[in-house]
Design a protein around this motif. Structure first.
Motif, PDB file in Angstrom:
ATOM      1  N   MET A   1     -10.266  -5.841  10.431  1.00 30.12           N
ATOM      2  CA  MET A   1     -10.716  -4.368  10.232  1.00 30.12           C
ATOM      3  C   MET A   1     -10.226  -4.265   8.629  1.00 30.12           C
ATOM      4  N   LYS A   2     -11.049  -3.570   7.899  1.00 27.96           N
ATOM      5  CA  LYS A   2     -10.805  -2.897   6.782  1.00 27.96           C
ATOM      6  C   LYS A   2      -9.984  -1.644   6.920  1.00 27.96           C
ATOM      7  N   PHE A   3      -9.079  -1.726   5.863  1.00 32.18           N
ATOM      8  CA  PHE A   3      -8.133  -0.283   5.887  1.00 32.18           C
ATOM      9  C   PHE A   3      -8.440   0.244   4.597  1.00 32.18           C
ATOM     10  N   GLY A   4      -8.909   1.510   4.398  1.00 31.61           N
ATOM     11  CA  GLY A   4      -9.303   2.343   3.164  1.00 31.61           C
ATOM     12  C   GLY A   4     -10.583   2.637   3.367  1.00 31.61           C
ATOM     13  N   TRP A   5     -11.221   2.797   1.996  1.00 34.40           N
ATOM     14  CA  TRP A   5     -12.501   3.511   1.720  1.00 34.40           C
ATOM     15  C   TRP A   5     -13.540   2.001   1.441  1.00 34.40           C
ATOM     16  N   SER A   6     -14.297   2.286   2.209  1.00 32.10           N
ATOM     17  CA  SER A   6     -15.586   1.115   2.007  1.00 32.10           C
ATOM     18  C   SER A   6     -16.987   1.665   2.436  1.00 32.10           C
ATOM     19  N   THR A   7     -17.831   1.568   1.341  1.00 29.48           N
ATOM     20  CA  THR A   7     -19.101   2.176   1.650  1.00 29.48           C
ATOM     21  C   THR A   7     -19.072   3.511   2.440  1.00 29.48           C
ATOM     22  N   GLY A   8     -18.360   4.314   1.773  1.00 31.62           N
ATOM     23  CA  GLY A   8     -18.421   5.755   1.826  1.00 31.62           C
ATOM     24  C   GLY A   8     -17.551   6.102   3.278  1.00 31.62           C
ATOM     25  N   GLU A  32      -3.231   5.246   1.295  1.00 34.32           N
ATOM     26  CA  GLU A  32      -3.311   6.109   0.288  1.00 34.32           C
ATOM     27  C   GLU A  32      -3.402   5.568  -1.184  1.00 34.32           C
ATOM     28  N   ASN A  33      -4.158   6.478  -2.018  1.00 29.98           N
ATOM     29  CA  ASN A  33      -4.134   6.154  -3.410  1.00 29.98           C
ATOM     30  C   ASN A  33      -3.696   7.217  -4.226  1.00 29.98           C
ATOM     31  N   VAL A  34      -2.229   7.223  -4.616  1.00 34.14           N
ATOM     32  CA  VAL A  34      -1.732   8.234  -5.568  1.00 34.14           C
ATOM     33  C   VAL A  34      -1.254   7.177  -6.447  1.00 34.14           C
ATOM     34  N   GLY A  35      -2.100   7.063  -7.742  1.00 37.08           N
ATOM     35  CA  GLY A  35      -1.731   6.136  -8.747  1.00 37.08           C
ATOM     36  C   GLY A  35      -1.889   4.779  -8.378  1.00 37.08           C
ATOM     37  N   MET A  36      -1.193   4.141  -7.610  1.00 39.03           N
ATOM     38  CA  MET A  36      -1.710   2.915  -6.949  1.00 39.03           C
ATOM     39  C   MET A  36      -1.665   2.883  -5.517  1.00 39.03           C
ATOM     40  N   PRO A  37      -2.286   2.192  -4.625  1.00 41.76           N
ATOM     41  CA  PRO A  37      -2.488   2.133  -3.296  1.00 41.76           C
ATOM     42  C   PRO A  37      -1.214   1.830  -2.497  1.00 41.76           C
ATOM     43  N   ASN A  76     -11.873  -0.831  -6.735  1.00 44.90           N
ATOM     44  CA  ASN A  76     -12.580  -0.507  -8.006  1.00 44.90           C
ATOM     45  C   ASN A  76     -13.186   0.827  -7.836  1.00 44.90           C
ATOM     46  N   ASN A  77     -14.059   1.288  -8.508  1.00 47.25           N
ATOM     47  CA  ASN A  77     -14.638   2.840  -8.489  1.00 47.25           C
ATOM     48  C   ASN A  77     -15.231   3.094  -7.311  1.00 47.25           C
ATOM     49  N   GLU A  78     -15.753   2.159  -6.701  1.00 49.75           N
ATOM     50  CA  GLU A  78     -16.865   2.402  -5.587  1.00 49.75           C
ATOM     51  C   GLU A  78     -15.881   1.925  -4.450  1.00 49.75           C
ATOM     52  N   GLU A  79     -14.778   1.112  -4.156  1.00 47.55           N
ATOM     53  CA  GLU A  79     -14.124   0.672  -2.900  1.00 47.55           C
ATOM     54  C   GLU A  79     -12.823   0.577  -3.217  1.00 47.55           C
ATOM     55  N   LEU A  80     -11.924   0.775  -2.136  1.00 52.29           N
ATOM     56  CA  LEU A  80     -10.545   0.685  -2.149  1.00 52.29           C
ATOM     57  C   LEU A  80     -10.385   0.193  -0.599  1.00 52.29           C
ATOM     58  N   TYR A  81     -10.083  -1.064  -0.145  1.00 50.00           N
ATOM     59  CA  TYR A  81      -9.612  -1.497   1.031  1.00 50.00           C
ATOM     60  C   TYR A  81      -8.865  -2.758   1.031  1.00 50.00           C
TER      61      TYR A  81
END
Length: 564
Positions: A1-8, A32-37, A76-81
């Motif tokens: 399972m991916k945790f975070g934001w991926s493909t919207g 969560e991403n406040v500065g660094m995840p 990156n700018n598009e994904e964080l997981y």
């Protein structure tokens, strides 16, 4: 399972509303991403746990994952997981969020109904968010576990002495920036402070970060944001430093804390004095060591005269004992009751609960102890509790929840009602025994030998009567009051009554008990009537058995009339 934001898509976990209601509750676990995840566990708006920020290698305060998995982190700018890639195809990882506020990861083998616990947000008390409050550090192997950072002192020494740390710590020497120079204290093997008031520059070097912090009088600490290879990036913290804990990591992330130059000068002077003392006494130590070896050799020779048995017993004179207890100082004891002197036990209570949780859930074999009582809890030199005497313990299969025996063993006053009456025992039997133990520790009295002039209830029944009347704190005698923190004592009494409830299904699991003890201000359910809430004989005595006996109505009689 991916945790975070991926493909919207935002992927995170939400616990059930409660154990019987699968609708979404207010406990969530997300990246969560406040500065660094960083991973954060919340109950509503309250933070319960955080992992620490990603440092280029791992989440700085987490224990890491099993070698059967490869960590994958995309930012990156598009994904964080974040996800774990399976190395061994026969294994599966299961992550569960419980309504109590516990997150646990388990390693499962495909096709086999068994699992091994990998990690948990409640591995120890230091996982609790902000336990030691501002400008302090949680060190699980120390006693007490909270201590101020170097150069800081408790804001409220009296509360700190009572193990009530919510006030945190303040500087011993205030910063006089920019009039006087400041320096930095290097701190390693810790989870960095939470990102409450901070700035981040990913392009700076550590040297540039230091210079930038010195320019700003409100900068209290700095560190590399990425420790991969030689390190890069600049974190700067402003305001109080919050939620720091000691931890051992593969590669250290050093934190540099701003100090008055006089503080660090004092620290260097102290080290120099210690080095001088050690150097001048090294010869004496070597001589002492040689004499000690000769004494031990002589003792071993004398011991061999007693048929090879070691007959030596440690003897302590009154002077030694008086020194160790600071002349039996009240600050080191809760009070004196049925057990004699009862020492400080919130850490002990937590340790016992963690030990039972290990037996019930985390051990390779699921173990029911069946004889949890005061005399089976041993304390080491640092007052860390050890559960002993497993002579009556039973191992449960992975699919077993309850057993029944025709022969009941254990100690009266600690055995659960379903075990005494019907020979049924389970993990909830140990929970009942723990509840009795909690009430005994809080009161300093034994359950079976408790006597009261107004009734013939045992200690559990007396505690229940006081609870119903809103007088629970009267369970603790006046002699204890200078040495305890009232909210902690009240919480332990509350949890004790939850554990001794009559029906096993109403009692909490050990994981829930640990969470309740760990989380300050957590709302607890109201307890129901305890087991054995009947008035006994005024001449009741404490009885126990270490041999199995047939369950007969001549030995145990329970008469509680209830409507059908």
């Amino acid at each position: 399972m991916k945790f975070g934001w991926s493909t919207g898509t935002n992927r995170y976990l939400t616990a059930w509303k409660d154990d019987s209601d699968p609708s979404p509750g207010d406990v969530s676990f997300r990246l969560e991403n406040v500065g660094m995840p960083q991973f954060v566990l919340r109950k509503g708006l309250e933070t319960i746990y955080r992992s620490g920020p990603w440092n280029g290698i791992e989440f700085s305060g987490s224990y890491g994952w099993d070698s059967a998995f490869k960590q994958i982190f995309v930012y990156n700018n598009e994904e964080l997981y974040f996800m774990n890639e399976i190395v061994n195809n026969s294994l599966v990882i299961m992550l569960t969020v419980y309504p109590s506020g516990l997150v646990q990861s388990n390693l499962l083998k495909k096709g086999v109904f068994s699992s091994n616990a990998l990690d948990s947000t409640q591995n120890d008390r230091c996982e609790r968010y902000g336990l030691c409050a501002a400008n302090s550090m949680c060190k699980i192997k120390s006693s007490p576990i909270c201590e101020c950072l170097y150069g800081f002192v408790p804001k409220s020494p009296n509360e700190w002495e009572k193990l009530y740390w919510s006030g945190g710590c303040v500087r011993r020497t205030s910063l006089s920036c920019p009039k006087h120079p400041n320096k930095f204290l290097k701190l390693g093997r810790v989870k960095p402070p939470d990102l409450l008031q901070f700035s981040l520059n990913k392009s700076m070097s550590l040297k540039e970060c230091r210079l930038e912090c010195l320019k700003n009088c409100t900068c209290k600490a700095y560190a590399n944001s990425d420790i991969h290879e030689d390190g890069s990036g600049c974190f700067m913290w402003f305001g109080d430093l919050f939620d720091i804990r000691e931890c051992s990591k593969r590669k250290q992330q050093y934190i540099y804390i701003r100090m008055a130059a006089t503080e660090l000068k004092h620290n260097k002077t102290t080290k120099l004095v210690l080095i001088t003392i050690v150097s001048s006494t090294s010869g004496m130590l070597m001589l002492g060591f040689s004499i000690l070896c000769l004494i031990k050799k002589s003792r071993r020779k004398r011991a061999s005269e007693f048929n090879g048995k070691d007959m030596e017993l440690p003897m302590f004179n009154l002077t030694t004992i008086t020194t160790a207890t600071e002349n039996f100082s009240p600050k080191n004891i809760i009070g004196e009751g049925g057990f004699g002197i009862v020492y400080k036990i919130f850490e002990i209570v937590m340790g016992i609960s963690r030990g039972l949780l290990y037996l019930h859930r985390d051990s390779r074999l699921r173990i029911i102890h069946r004889d949890i009582k005061m005399s089976n809890i041993l304390l080491d030199s640092k007052l860390n509790p050890k559960i002993s005497d497993f002579g009556l313990a039973r191992i449960f299969g992975e699919d077993q929840c309850e057993r029944k025996t025709e022969r009941v063993v254990g100690t009266y006053g600690y055995m659960s009602p379903e075990y005494v009456a019907n020979g049924k025992y389970s993990v909830k039997s140990d929970v009942f025994s723990l509840g009795v133990l909690l009430l005994e520790i809080m009161s300093g009295r034994k359950n079976r030998t408790f006597k009261h002039p107004d009734h013939h209830h045992n200690l559990v029944g007396h505690a229940w009567l006081l609870w119903k009347e809103g007088r629970a704190m009267e369970l603790v005698g006046d002699i204890y009051k200078p040495s305890f923190v009232e909210p902690e004592v009240l919480k332990c009494i509350h949890i004790g009554l939850l554990c001794v409830q009559k029906l096993p299904k109403d009692r909490p699991t050990m994981s829930s008990v640990v969470v309740m003890l760990s989380n300050e201000g957590m709302k607890l359910p109201q307890p129901k009537e305890p087991g054995f809430f009947v008035e006994g004989s005024s001449t009741g005595t404490d009885m126990s058995t270490s041999e199995e006996r047939p369950l007969t109505h001549n030995e145990v009689t329970i008469s509680v009339p209830e409507a059908r």
